[in-house]
Design a protein around this motif. Structure first.
Motif, PDB file in Angstrom:
ATOM      1  N   ARG A  57       0.437  -0.955  -0.027  1.00  0.00           N
ATOM      2  CA  ARG A  57      -0.019   0.424   0.027  1.00  0.00           C
ATOM      3  C   ARG A  57       0.705   0.939  -0.366  1.00  0.00           C
ATOM      4  O   ARG A  57       0.283   1.965   0.020  1.00  0.00           O
ATOM      5  N   ILE A  58       1.968   0.963  -0.157  1.00  0.00           N
ATOM      6  CA  ILE A  58       2.568   2.290  -0.463  1.00  0.00           C
ATOM      7  C   ILE A  58       3.291   2.767  -1.549  1.00  0.00           C
ATOM      8  O   ILE A  58       3.388   2.029  -2.498  1.00  0.00           O
ATOM      9  N   VAL A  59       2.505   4.127  -1.939  1.00  0.00           N
ATOM     10  CA  VAL A  59       2.869   4.979  -2.948  1.00  0.00           C
ATOM     11  C   VAL A  59       4.081   6.043  -2.852  1.00  0.00           C
ATOM     12  O   VAL A  59       4.716   6.174  -3.253  1.00  0.00           O
ATOM     13  N   PHE A  60       4.079   6.546  -1.714  1.00  0.00           N
ATOM     14  CA  PHE A  60       5.046   7.619  -1.125  1.00  0.00           C
ATOM     15  C   PHE A  60       5.441   7.840  -0.183  1.00  0.00           C
ATOM     16  O   PHE A  60       5.106   6.879   0.779  1.00  0.00           O
ATOM     17  N   THR A  61       6.187   8.513  -0.390  1.00  0.00           N
ATOM     18  CA  THR A  61       7.733   8.485   0.951  1.00  0.00           C
ATOM     19  C   THR A  61       7.973   9.624   1.846  1.00  0.00           C
ATOM     20  O   THR A  61       7.111  11.432   0.879  1.00  0.00           O
ATOM     21  N   ALA A  62       7.902  10.171   2.479  1.00  0.00           N
ATOM     22  CA  ALA A  62       8.682  11.006   3.559  1.00  0.00           C
ATOM     23  C   ALA A  62       9.678  11.654   2.612  1.00  0.00           C
ATOM     24  O   ALA A  62       8.822  13.198   2.497  1.00  0.00           O
ATOM     25  N   GLN A  63      10.985  11.812   1.353  1.00  0.00           N
ATOM     26  CA  GLN A  63      11.044  12.112   0.476  1.00  0.00           C
ATOM     27  C   GLN A  63       9.595  12.743  -0.155  1.00  0.00           C
ATOM     28  O   GLN A  63      10.554  14.407  -1.233  1.00  0.00           O
ATOM     29  N   GLU A  64       9.380  12.704  -0.746  1.00  0.00           N
ATOM     30  CA  GLU A  64       7.824  12.856  -1.907  1.00  0.00           C
ATOM     31  C   GLU A  64       7.256  14.191  -1.083  1.00  0.00           C
ATOM     32  O   GLU A  64       7.222  15.455  -1.593  1.00  0.00           O
ATOM     33  N   LEU A  66       8.410  16.022   1.592  1.00  0.00           N
ATOM     34  CA  LEU A  66      10.067  16.838   1.798  1.00  0.00           C
ATOM     35  C   LEU A  66       9.826  18.094   0.104  1.00  0.00           C
ATOM     36  O   LEU A  66       9.897  18.951   0.538  1.00  0.00           O
ATOM     37  N   ALA A  67      10.164  17.011  -1.029  1.00  0.00           N
ATOM     38  CA  ALA A  67      10.108  17.252  -2.529  1.00  0.00           C
ATOM     39  C   ALA A  67       8.273  18.487  -2.184  1.00  0.00           C
ATOM     40  O   ALA A  67       8.768  18.508  -3.308  1.00  0.00           O
ATOM     41  N   GLU A  68       7.705  18.257  -1.587  1.00  0.00           N
ATOM     42  CA  GLU A  68       6.633  18.486  -2.149  1.00  0.00           C
ATOM     43  C   GLU A  68       5.843  18.031  -3.379  1.00  0.00           C
ATOM     44  O   GLU A  68       5.529  18.961  -4.035  1.00  0.00           O
ATOM     45  N   THR A  69       5.725  17.213  -3.362  1.00  0.00           N
ATOM     46  CA  THR A  69       5.246  16.606  -4.802  1.00  0.00           C
ATOM     47  C   THR A  69       4.064  15.581  -4.139  1.00  0.00           C
ATOM     48  O   THR A  69       3.425  15.129  -5.414  1.00  0.00           O
ATOM     49  N   CYS A  70       4.096  15.440  -3.466  1.00  0.00           N
ATOM     50  CA  CYS A  70       2.530  14.812  -2.408  1.00  0.00           C
ATOM     51  C   CYS A  70       2.375  15.185  -1.280  1.00  0.00           C
ATOM     52  O   CYS A  70       2.945  16.259  -0.152  1.00  0.00           O
ATOM     53  N   ARG A  71       0.786  15.155  -0.847  1.00  0.00           N
ATOM     54  CA  ARG A  71       0.960  15.799   1.007  1.00  0.00           C
ATOM     55  C   ARG A  71       0.388  15.173   1.588  1.00  0.00           C
ATOM     56  O   ARG A  71       0.758  13.864   1.403  1.00  0.00           O
ATOM     57  N   LEU A  72       0.994  15.406   2.677  1.00  0.00           N
ATOM     58  CA  LEU A  72       1.916  14.020   4.128  1.00  0.00           C
ATOM     59  C   LEU A  72       0.295  13.296   3.744  1.00  0.00           C
ATOM     60  O   LEU A  72       0.651  12.005   3.672  1.00  0.00           O
ATOM     61  N   GLU A  73      -0.699  13.431   4.319  1.00  0.00           N
ATOM     62  CA  GLU A  73      -2.092  12.740   4.094  1.00  0.00           C
ATOM     63  C   GLU A  73      -2.032  11.372   3.116  1.00  0.00           C
ATOM     64  O   GLU A  73      -2.345  10.498   3.278  1.00  0.00           O
ATOM     65  N   GLN A  74      -1.259  12.112   1.501  1.00  0.00           N
ATOM     66  CA  GLN A  74      -1.087  10.958   1.035  1.00  0.00           C
ATOM     67  C   GLN A  74      -0.019   9.913   1.064  1.00  0.00           C
ATOM     68  O   GLN A  74      -0.544   8.840   0.469  1.00  0.00           O
TER      69      GLN A  74
END
Lengths: 270, 95
Positions: A57-64, A66-74
């Motif tokens: 179920r992992i799509v994004f990580t903390a990396q994205e 911080l890079a602002e390519t996704c929101r924390l909630e995502q």
């Protein structure tokens, strides 16, 4: 001032049960009603997702984030059965260069806005991975086993945490074998706490059910299982919450005549 | 030493491994914590004995300089039995 408890789960040595402890404590705290996030700081060899059954179920990580390519909630992966628990992988195993102490502080301060507990699963070792994971920690739980190599490595980690001003640092003694302890073929609980000079947060007995639960991706604390390790992790969660729960006594695990003889044999002469 | 250790000793068996583990750990941690390897410690021990021997006559065989730890504090402990003092200044002149 945030009241979030940001706790580093570390050990120095690998394979002593850091990730198992993080997963079980995360679930146990969430079941007690605390909004909890587990942050896998071991992003090179991440496994917390697997132990929690969230690997698909992992799509994004903390990396994205911080890079602002996704929101924390995502990026936060909510646990299906226990919605109070969320998982955030720190990074992608392929991006080994990422994560500095500054990044770690940034992501943790975002998490502290919406969670009661931030549990950071630390990588093994005392090099950069450890230093990054420890950068944002306020307190720490050191996991060790009653074995010389694990205790020695735990001591190194405790030394580093002390210089970083992380406090309190508490101890979880994992994979305790009561029978070996009573035969004095394993370091006793007192031996380990004397040597490391840390308050004991919990004792976890060696328990085959841990392997079964890992196979399934369902931490023991998720069910109503009364297995020794499940009880131990639930007790640790309650102690973190401030409840006064007595520690299990390894010699109590083996009552009867033989246990009493063993106890006599342990009496100190000089 | 525990009752079991004592009985094991009487019977000529190896003592329980937990006490061996504890002793070995305490020694290795004293070195880890002070960042002194056994070689450096031996050198320091020699130099300390040399300096002390300039002032007092010591029993080198009985002398002991070691690291001890308690509650995460490491101390250098020297136990040097003195035979008698040497009534001379360290640079050779009589005091």
């Amino acid at each position: 001032m945030s009241t979030t408890r940001t706790i580093l789960i570390c050990s120095g040595k690998g394979g002593v049960g850091k990730t198992t402890t993080t997963a079980n404590l995360g679930i146990a705290l969430a079941r007690l009603g605390a909004r909890t996030v587990v942050l896998d700081a071991d992003f090179g060899l991440r496994n917390l997702d697997l132990l929690l059954g969230l690997e698909n179920r992992i799509v994004f990580t903390a990396q994205e984030v911080l890079a602002e390519t996704c929101r924390l909630e995502q990026a936060l992966v909510k646990h299906k059965q226990e919605p109070n628990l969320a998982l955030l992988p720190a990074g992608n195993p392929r991006m080994l260069e990422w994560l500095t102490p500054k990044d770690m502080k940034a992501i943790v301060s975002l998490l502290e806005e919406q969670f009661d507990y931030v549990l950071i699963d630390c990588p093994a070792g005392i090099e950069d991975g450890f230093k990054n994971a420890a950068a944002a920690a306020r307190e720490a739980v050191v996991v060790t086993t009653p074995e010389v190599a694990a205790v020695r490595d735990a001591d190194r980690v405790i030394g580093l945490l002390n210089t970083q001003g992380v406090t309190p640092v508490q101890l979880v003694l994992n994979r305790v074998r009561p029978k070996m302890m009573s035969n004095q073929e394993m370091l006793s609980v007192d031996d380990v706490t004397d040597i490391l000079a840390l308050p004991l947060l919990g004792l976890v007995f060696e328990d085959e059910q841990v392997i079964v639960s890992t196979n399934r991706g369902e931490p023991l604390t998720l069910g109503e299982s009364g297995s020794p390790a499940a009880r131990a992790y639930n007790n640790i969660a309650r102690r973190l919450q401030g409840e006064d729960i007595p520690l299990m006594d390894p010699s109590e695990a083996r009552k009867g005549f033989r246990a009493r003889v063993r106890q006599l044999m342990q009496t100190r002469l000089f | 030493m525990t009752v079991k250790d004592f009985i094991d000793k009487l019977l000529g068996r190896q003592t329980a491994s937990a006490s061996t583990a504890k002793q070995r750990l305490q020694l290795v941690l004293a070195h880890d914590r002070s960042d002194l390897n056994p070689e450096l410690l031996a050198q320091m021990r020699r130099e300390i004995l040399e300096v002390v021997a300039r002032y007092v006559e010591i029993d080198i065989e009985e002398g002991d300089v070691s690291l001890e730890t308690e509650d995460r504090m490491t101390a250098l402990v020297a136990n040097l039995p003195i035979r008698r003092s040497i009534q001379q200044s360290p640079n050779g002149g009589t005091l």
